[in-house]
Design an enzyme around this catalytic site. Structure first.
Site, PDB file in Angstrom:
ATOM      1  CD  GLU A  47     -26.429  29.164  -2.769  1.00  0.00           C
ATOM      2  OE1 GLU A  47     -27.872  29.590  -3.246  1.00  0.00           O
ATOM      3  OE2 GLU A  47     -25.598  28.849  -3.343  1.00  0.00           O
ATOM      4  CE1 TYR A  56     -28.925  26.649  -4.379  1.00  0.00           C
ATOM      5  CE2 TYR A  56     -31.348  26.172  -3.945  1.00  0.00           C
ATOM      6  CZ  TYR A  56     -30.332  26.915  -3.821  1.00  0.00           C
ATOM      7  OH  TYR A  56     -29.892  27.626  -3.553  1.00  0.00           O
TER       8      TYR A  56
END
Ligand code: GDP
Ligand code: MN
Length: 389
Positions: free
Chosen positions: A196, A108
């Protein structure tokens, strides 16, 4: 403002963050063509302004152009419901067809503004993928945060440090360092409120790629981000919010209660939401008209609040400083004449020209519920909404 994954990936590619090969398709036939150009196994990904697609059937892996056509045909024209959308979902008008990659690890990487610290924060985690929200809840220590002073930017040693945190091999570490540095540059250049990459993947052949991408633009910067502004897909937004914007009303927000709120000023709007709650109710929306001393615009504002089918009562709470309450009163009278308002209206006016405002409302003969204190207004609005629903 949000953009689609395929648009975010184009920006990532421009900034040197590697993404899988792929193209957007707006029909099943087009998806088939893209899949055959890419040769063999591809991902078909619904393009909507919402995450959680993987768990909702919006991401499919297929092994031929025919299957890609079929998968795309099933998605395009339908509505996708994920845990991030309303129960009605959002329309799928396009899919991203991308080479399917062999994923070894799902990491991530994200950047948001940390409002408490007042700086952007880069977040990395080895626990990327579809359960990142669960990770954040149950083991937040697995998400590592690095605040970035915007005056300094990302020092190379800090980008390297974050890449080290991801436990990568040397070559991948270098790639991740570059991805972090470039992503920050994109975040800053484009005035993002969020970027993101989840997952940032390590492929079986050792590459580091952005398999998904999400990018939100800070609306306050839209005036200097015209290029990104053009990427706006209004089909993904709440129709009443879109209509409000098209009328130059920037501050209409849809919520899920039953009282429609017309107020002036963000602070007053927040206070109204709190008071409604305290009185046992909830707002269906709020529209902050700011200071616009023009009865026609007041009519337009009432029209938008009233168009929301969830609204069972309207609360008009205006504190006139620069805003004139007599103009608001004229707008209320005009709106009642021009449109069919079926729900009760609670009006509280205070401040500039309030005597004149009260007189206009009184002489109009309209069946309004009047209130003179803030708490009284909220209480009456909640009761009126309960009664008429
Ligand atoms: P989201 O659920 O809306 O966040 O959509 P994502 O784009 O993140 O996709 C969900 C999941 O699909 C990812 O976490 C991956 O596990 C998987 N996925 C996405 N792209 C690929 C790919 O190219 N190959 C493989 N094997 N899996 C993928
Ligand atoms: Mn994702």
């Amino acid at each position: 403002m949000k953009v689609h994954e395929y648009q975010a990936k184009q920006l990532l590619a421009e900034y040197g963050v590697p993404v899988p090969r792929g193209r957007v398709a707006r029909s099943a036939a087009e998806a088939r063509k893209v899949a055959s150009d890419l040769g063999g196994r591809v991902m078909v990904k619904a393009q909507v302004h919402a995450g959680g697609r993987g768990k909702a059937g919006g991401i499919k892996v297929v092994s031929s152009p025919e299957e890609a056509e079929k998968a795309a045909g099933g998605m395009i024209g339908s509505r996708l419901v994920t845990h991030q959308t309303s129960p009605d979902g959002v329309p799928v008008n396009a899919v991203l067809v991308e080479e399917a990659i062999e994923i070894e690890r799902e990491l991530y990487l994200g950047i948001v503004i940390d409002g408490v610290v007042g700086m952007p924060v880069v977040m990395v985690s080895e626990a990327g993928g579809m359960d990142i929200e669960e990770v954040a809840r149950t083991s937040p220590e697995r998400i590592l945060r690095t605040h970035i002073d915007p005056g300094v930017g990302v020092h190379p040693y800090r980008a390297r440090g974050m890449a080290f945190d991801l436990n990568l091999e040397q070559g991948q570490r270098r790639a991740a360092t570059e991805a972090i540095t470039n992503l920050y540059k994109l975040f800053q250049d484009k005035d993002c409120s969020l970027v993101e990459i989840n997952p940032l993947v390590v492929t079986a052949d050792g590459r580091v790629l952005a398999a998904d991408a999400k990018l939100n633009l800070d609306d306050n910067a839209s005036f200097r981000q015209k290029d990104i502004q053009e990427l706006c897909d209004t089909s993904q937004e709440d129709p009443l919010e879109v209509e409000a914007k098209s009328k130059g009303i920037e501050n209409y927000i849809k919520l899920d209660g039953s009282v429609g709120c017309l107020v002036n000023g963000a602070g007053l709007a927040m206070a109204v939401l709190d008071l409604l709650k305290q009185e046992g109710g909830n707002a269906a929306n709020f529209l902050d008209i700011g200071t616009l001393n023009d009865p026609d615009r007041v009519v337009q504002a009432i029209e938008i609040v009233n168009a929301d089918p969830d609204v069972k009562a309207i609360l008009i709470n205006i504190f006139g400083g620069m805003a004139r309450t007599d103009v608001i009163a004229q707008g209320i009278v005009a709106a009642s004449k021009q449109m069919n308002i079926k729900v009760p209206i609670v009006v509280r006016l205070a401040g500039t020209n309030v005597d004149e405002g009260d007189r206009i409302l009184k002489e109009s003969g309209l069946d309004l519920i009047r209130a003179y204190s803030f708490k009284e207004a909220a209480g009456k609005a909640v009761k009126a909404a309960q009664k008429s629903s």
